[in-house]
Scaffold this motif. Structure first.
Motif, short mmCIF file in Angstrom:
data_model
loop_
_atom_site.label_atom_id
_atom_site.label_comp_id
_atom_site.label_asym_id
_atom_site.label_seq_id
_atom_site.Cartn_x
_atom_site.Cartn_y
_atom_site.Cartn_z
N GLY A 270 0.79 -1.24 -0.09
CA GLY A 270 0.02 0.16 -0.01
C GLY A 270 0.91 1.35 0.08
N ASN A 271 0.36 2.39 0.44
CA ASN A 271 1.06 3.59 0.51
C ASN A 271 2.20 3.59 1.55
OD1 ASN A 271 -0.07 3.91 2.93
ND2 ASN A 271 -1.97 5.01 1.84
N SER A 272 2.89 4.77 1.49
CA SER A 272 3.83 5.07 2.29
C SER A 272 3.62 5.07 3.87
CB SER A 272 4.68 6.26 1.92
OG SER A 272 4.00 7.40 2.04
N MET A 273 2.55 5.67 4.28
CA MET A 273 2.02 5.66 5.69
C MET A 273 1.61 4.27 6.02
SD MET A 273 0.95 7.34 8.07
CE MET A 273 0.72 8.88 7.60
N ALA A 274 1.11 3.21 5.15
CA ALA A 274 0.95 1.81 5.55
C ALA A 274 2.26 1.32 5.77
CB ALA A 274 -0.15 1.33 4.53
N MET A 275 3.21 1.37 4.73
CA MET A 275 4.46 0.67 5.01
C MET A 275 5.22 1.16 6.45
SD MET A 275 4.82 -1.22 2.69
CE MET A 275 6.65 -1.69 2.94
N MET A 276 5.06 2.64 6.67
CA MET A 276 5.62 3.00 7.92
C MET A 276 4.92 2.25 9.08
SD MET A 276 6.11 6.80 7.08
CE MET A 276 6.86 7.40 8.52
N LEU A 277 3.78 2.24 9.22
CA LEU A 277 2.95 1.44 10.23
C LEU A 277 3.10 -0.09 10.20
CD1 LEU A 277 -0.18 3.40 10.45
CD2 LEU A 277 1.47 3.22 12.21
N SER A 278 3.59 -0.57 9.32
CA SER A 278 3.57 -1.97 9.05
C SER A 278 4.56 -2.78 9.92
CB SER A 278 3.83 -2.52 7.58
OG SER A 278 4.33 -3.90 7.66
N SER A 279 4.24 -3.74 10.57
CA SER A 279 4.84 -4.56 11.57
C SER A 279 6.16 -5.28 10.93
CB SER A 279 4.22 -5.25 12.68
OG SER A 279 3.34 -6.26 11.78
N HIS A 280 5.76 -5.47 9.48
CA HIS A 280 6.77 -6.46 8.76
C HIS A 280 7.11 -5.69 7.49
CE1 HIS A 280 4.58 -9.07 11.33
NE2 HIS A 280 5.08 -10.03 10.94
N PRO A 281 8.47 -5.80 7.12
CA PRO A 281 9.11 -5.24 6.05
C PRO A 281 8.75 -6.01 4.84
CG PRO A 281 10.80 -6.90 7.12
CD PRO A 281 9.51 -6.64 7.96
N PRO A 282 8.72 -5.37 3.62
CA PRO A 282 8.36 -5.97 2.19
C PRO A 282 9.04 -7.51 2.07
CG PRO A 282 9.07 -3.69 1.79
CD PRO A 282 9.33 -4.10 3.50
N LEU A 283 8.22 -8.37 1.65
CA LEU A 283 8.59 -10.02 1.77
C LEU A 283 9.68 -9.91 0.58
CD1 LEU A 283 4.80 -11.09 1.29
CD2 LEU A 283 6.80 -11.92 2.89
N ALA A 284 9.85 -9.09 -0.37
CA ALA A 284 10.85 -9.14 -1.36
C ALA A 284 12.16 -8.84 -0.59
CB ALA A 284 10.61 -8.09 -2.48
N ASP A 285 12.30 -7.70 0.09
CA ASP A 285 13.34 -7.63 0.93
C ASP A 285 13.83 -8.75 2.11
OD1 ASP A 285 13.30 -4.93 -0.28
OD2 ASP A 285 12.63 -4.01 1.70
N ARG A 286 13.02 -9.45 2.45
CA ARG A 286 13.27 -10.53 3.57
C ARG A 286 13.71 -11.73 2.60
NH1 ARG A 286 7.71 -10.94 6.66
NH2 ARG A 286 8.95 -12.60 7.64
N ILE A 287 13.16 -12.00 1.40
CA ILE A 287 13.44 -13.21 0.49
C ILE A 287 14.96 -12.82 0.14
CG2 ILE A 287 13.32 -14.03 -1.85
CD1 ILE A 287 10.17 -13.65 -1.47
N LEU A 288 15.25 -11.52 -0.23
CA LEU A 288 16.61 -11.10 -0.70
C LEU A 288 17.72 -11.32 0.44
CD1 LEU A 288 18.66 -10.00 -2.89
CD2 LEU A 288 17.73 -7.57 -1.91
N ALA A 289 17.17 -11.09 1.57
CA ALA A 289 17.97 -11.02 2.80
C ALA A 289 18.64 -12.51 3.00
CB ALA A 289 17.57 -10.66 4.25
N LEU A 290 17.50 -13.20 2.95
CA LEU A 290 17.94 -14.90 3.20
C LEU A 290 18.94 -15.49 1.96
CD1 LEU A 290 14.57 -16.33 4.44
CD2 LEU A 290 16.48 -15.99 5.65
N GLN A 291 18.54 -14.86 0.80
CA GLN A 291 19.25 -15.21 -0.52
C GLN A 291 20.70 -14.93 -0.44
OE1 GLN A 291 17.03 -13.65 -3.63
NE2 GLN A 291 15.94 -15.47 -4.07
N ASN A 292 20.91 -13.27 0.20
CA ASN A 292 22.19 -13.15 0.45
C ASN A 292 23.09 -14.10 1.57
OD1 ASN A 292 22.05 -11.10 -1.75
ND2 ASN A 292 21.34 -9.56 -0.06
N ARG A 293 22.02 -14.33 2.70
CA ARG A 293 22.92 -14.99 3.95
C ARG A 293 23.30 -16.42 3.33
NH1 ARG A 293 20.26 -18.66 7.43
NH2 ARG A 293 20.96 -18.80 9.31
N ALA A 294 22.42 -17.13 2.69
CA ALA A 294 22.68 -18.31 1.82
C ALA A 294 23.98 -18.29 1.12
CB ALA A 294 21.64 -18.88 1.00
N ALA A 295 24.23 -17.10 0.25
CA ALA A 295 25.26 -17.11 -0.59
C ALA A 295 26.37 -16.81 0.08
CB ALA A 295 25.07 -15.95 -1.53
#
Length: 295
Positions: A270-295
């Motif tokens: 959703g919009n930036s306000m929703a992102m700032m209130l979200s308790s979870h980061p974007p899924l794409a960022d989390r997937i990338l973090a795990l991929q980098n960790r594995a690499a």
């Protein structure tokens, strides 16, 4: 998201209630010395006591509130193969993480969702939605369970409560400063604390409490990466990435699987306000973090 959302809503309610009780019982007298001066140090200490009480009441109520709010069906004696598998898997992952066996439940919801809560790492609750259990593969469900157990093992709810206690302290402190200013400077009241103070302080408890949610949400987003790492350690990196990728695909096709943004398990769009209130980061960022960790 459910775990944090329920905690925050409960905390704001307790905070506002504490403010009202303080007003009704006349406990705000610590604000004034000789009727005119502001006792800032005493006020800050007073707000700290009530702020941390509010936070820890929210923590101790979190499991009870989650069960009632989500209509969780607790699994005590498994009746189906899925329930037996769920109990066995949670037990296996909890033992591996070094925590006590959580209570396990299923809640009626079509979206893919899960949460863990509880005041103690050995007295927690882990629950999954019917949608998650029925649509995800067992490997993916196991990874989601590993993520939630990671929250418990990391002591995230305790840490969140401590941060919330600090935030509550300053919410109540600044709300009463604003109330005092309105009462004395704007309304020119010089005899004790007037109605302007009481009304303003309660309103500002709500306003500052909402603003404080941005701070708590920011912290919560940081903790999600650690829980993902815990899920990867417990259930396997590929399984954790697969579960997040499945959640991402479902969130992008939200209408198709009846997944409203406010109830998504591990992210919010959703919009930036929703992102700032979200308790979870974007899924794409989390997937990338795990991929980098594995690499």
């Amino acid at each position: 998201m459910l775990r944090i959302g329920l905690f925050l809503l409960t905390n704001i309610a307790v905070l506002v209630l504490a403010g009202i009780v303080m007003n009704l019982l006349g406990l705000n007298g610590i604000l004034a010395s000789n009727g005119v001066d502001l006792d800032v140090g005493g006020l800050l200490a007073f707000c700290a006591v009530f702020g941390f009480i509010g936070s820890f009441v929210s923590l101790f109520l979190s499991k009870f509130m989650a069960k009632r709010a989500m209509g969780v069906h607790m699994i005590e004696q498994p009746q189906t193969a899925d329930e037996r598998w769920l109990l066995d898997t949670v037990k296996e992952l909890a033992d591996k993480a070094g925590i006590g066996m959580p209570e396990v439940g299923i809640f009626p919801a079509p979206e893919s969702n899960a949460f863990a809560t509880g005041w103690n790492r050995n007295e927690s609750l882990v629950a999954v939605s019917e949608g998650l259990l029925h649509r995800f593969s067992r490997e993916e469900v196991r990874a989601v369970l590993g993520h939630e157990i990671g929250h418990v093992a990391n002591g995230d709810m305790i840490t969140l409560s401590l941060i919330q206690g600090v935030v509550n302290t300053f919410v109540m402190f600044f709300a009463r400063l604003v109330g005092f200013f309105v009462d004395r400077v704007i309304l020119k009241n010089e005899e004790g604390l007037g109605i302007g103070y009481y009304i303003t302080s309660i309103v500002m408890d709500i306003v500052f409490g909402f603003i404080a949610m941005f701070i708590v949400a920011w912290f919560s987003r940081r903790r999600e990466f650690r829980a993902d790492e815990a899920g990867a350690n417990l259930a396997g990196t590929n399984a954790m990435i697969g579960a997040l990728a499945r959640l991402k695909a479902e969130s992008e096709a939200g209408a198709e699987v009846h997944m409203p943004s406010s109830m998504r398990a591990f992210g919010i769009s959703g919009n930036s306000m929703a992102m700032m209130l979200s308790s979870h980061p974007p899924l794409a960022d989390r997937i990338l973090a795990l991929q980098n960790r594995a690499a």
